[in-house]
Design a protein around this motif. Structure first.
Motif, PDB file in Angstrom:
ATOM      1  N   SER A 197      32.532  63.754  81.857  1.00 13.91           N
ATOM      2  CA  SER A 197      32.367  65.227  82.971  1.00 13.91           C
ATOM      3  C   SER A 197      32.556  66.376  82.911  1.00 13.91           C
ATOM      4  CB  SER A 197      33.330  65.184  84.321  1.00 13.91           C
ATOM      5  OG  SER A 197      33.028  65.830  85.059  1.00 13.91           O
ATOM      6  N   VAL A 198      33.134  66.702  81.772  1.00 13.72           N
ATOM      7  CA  VAL A 198      33.106  68.295  81.225  1.00 13.72           C
ATOM      8  C   VAL A 198      31.251  67.988  80.572  1.00 13.72           C
ATOM      9  CG1 VAL A 198      34.158  69.484  79.240  1.00 13.72           C
ATOM     10  CG2 VAL A 198      35.573  67.864  80.982  1.00 13.72           C
ATOM     11  N   GLN A 229      28.551  66.784  81.140  1.00 14.45           N
ATOM     12  CA  GLN A 229      28.042  67.152  82.518  1.00 14.45           C
ATOM     13  C   GLN A 229      28.301  68.426  82.057  1.00 14.45           C
ATOM     14  OE1 GLN A 229      28.681  63.516  84.545  1.00 14.45           O
ATOM     15  NE2 GLN A 229      27.096  62.047  84.049  1.00 14.45           N
ATOM     16  N   LYS A 230      29.115  68.623  82.886  1.00 12.70           N
ATOM     17  CA  LYS A 230      29.342  70.683  83.615  1.00 12.70           C
ATOM     18  C   LYS A 230      28.983  71.313  82.793  1.00 12.70           C
ATOM     19  CE  LYS A 230      30.515  73.143  86.794  1.00 12.70           C
ATOM     20  NZ  LYS A 230      29.765  72.897  88.608  1.00 12.70           N
ATOM     21  N   MET A 231      28.745  71.539  81.284  1.00 11.08           N
ATOM     22  CA  MET A 231      28.485  72.443  80.179  1.00 11.08           C
ATOM     23  C   MET A 231      27.143  72.288  80.476  1.00 11.08           C
ATOM     24  SD  MET A 231      31.171  74.060  79.241  1.00 11.08           S
ATOM     25  CE  MET A 231      30.126  74.628  77.708  1.00 11.08           C
ATOM     26  N   GLU A 281      24.768  71.031  82.788  1.00 11.26           N
ATOM     27  CA  GLU A 281      24.181  71.611  83.734  1.00 11.26           C
ATOM     28  C   GLU A 281      24.382  73.242  84.003  1.00 11.26           C
ATOM     29  OE1 GLU A 281      26.626  72.897  87.830  1.00 11.26           O
ATOM     30  OE2 GLU A 281      25.691  70.733  88.169  1.00 11.26           O
ATOM     31  N   ILE A 282      24.874  74.084  83.228  1.00 11.25           N
ATOM     32  CA  ILE A 282      25.760  75.549  83.086  1.00 11.25           C
ATOM     33  C   ILE A 282      24.758  76.010  82.463  1.00 11.25           C
ATOM     34  CG2 ILE A 282      26.764  77.466  82.207  1.00 11.25           C
ATOM     35  CD1 ILE A 282      29.072  75.550  83.054  1.00 11.25           C
ATOM     36  N   SER A 313      21.023  67.776  92.796  1.00 11.31           N
ATOM     37  CA  SER A 313      21.909  68.738  91.884  1.00 11.31           C
ATOM     38  C   SER A 313      21.135  69.650  91.236  1.00 11.31           C
ATOM     39  CB  SER A 313      22.527  68.010  90.761  1.00 11.31           C
ATOM     40  OG  SER A 313      21.648  67.882  89.375  1.00 11.31           O
TER      41      SER A 313
END
Length: 213
Positions: A156-157, A159-161, A163-164, A199
């Motif tokens: 999850s972390v 994936q978030k990075m 996306e950023i 997304s």
């Protein structure tokens, strides 16, 4: 209660009270050079809790199977035909997320247990009881669940990075190609994500594909 290949058999009444995890099954690799061990283990690995259960007759065969698939639990009945089994246990623990159970004759238990303890390998002496086997399997399942949750959080972390990184790249493309301000580019990406119900990462990928090819 009779002992078969160092593992006591288990009756149906014991089986019903043993398993805790019902929502998912655990993939198991049983490594033993003797078929009788697999036969004695089968009642302790019901398909409602452990599926699939794959059997290997040697360390070499086990390593080939481990290279092809992921397993939640690896049970090693020592000695193996091509290796005692200690090195295989350490290899599995060091290179996979599977929980490892090593069964050794009682006279080698203390020595072997000390060698594999730092690798996180659980060791049981032979002969052992069905109750001890099932309790240890429960510990391995609980440990596997904890590792699974940690893996999901890590993913999850990541994936978030990602996306950023994608959104920042897309914002600068909008700024450079369309003359938007950074805040306008940010709002544009958020609005596209909301309107299209996708997304922000996907919006960013679409922008990158459009303006960068």
């Amino acid at each position: 209660m009779p002992i078969v290949s160092g593992v006591k058999t288990i009756d149906s009444r014991e089986r019903r009270g043993v398993m805790v995890f019902q929502e998912k099954t655990y993939c198991v690799l049983v490594v033993s050079s003797t078929e009788s061990f697999g036969t004695s283990m089968a009642p302790l690995l019901p398909p409602t809790d452990y599926y699939p259960v794959v059997y290997a007759k040697s360390s070499g065969e086990a390593q080939r199977l481990l290279a092809e698939s992921n397993y939640d639990i690896v049970i090693i009945n020592t000695p193996l035909s091509d290796d005692f089994g200690l090195r295989l246990a350490c290899y599995v623990s060091s290179n996979t997320t599977a929980g490892v159970l090593l069964l050794v004759k009682n006279d080698r238990y203390t020595e072997t247990s000390a060698k594999v303890l730092s690798y996180g390998v659980l060791t049981l002496p032979k002969p052992t009881s069905s109750q001890m086997i099932t309790q240890t399997l429960g510990v391995l399942c609980a440990t596997r669940e904890r590792l699974r949750q940690m893996e999901e959080k890590q993913l999850s972390v990541e994936q978030k990075m990602e996306e950023i990184r994608l959104v920042n790249r897309a914002k600068w493309l909008l700024i450079e190609t369309l003359g938007m301000s950074e805040s306008d580019a940010h709002r544009y990406i958020e609005k596209q994500a909301m309107d299209l119900r996708i997304s922000k990462a996907q919006v960013a990928k679409n922008i990158i594909h459009t303006y960068q090819g």
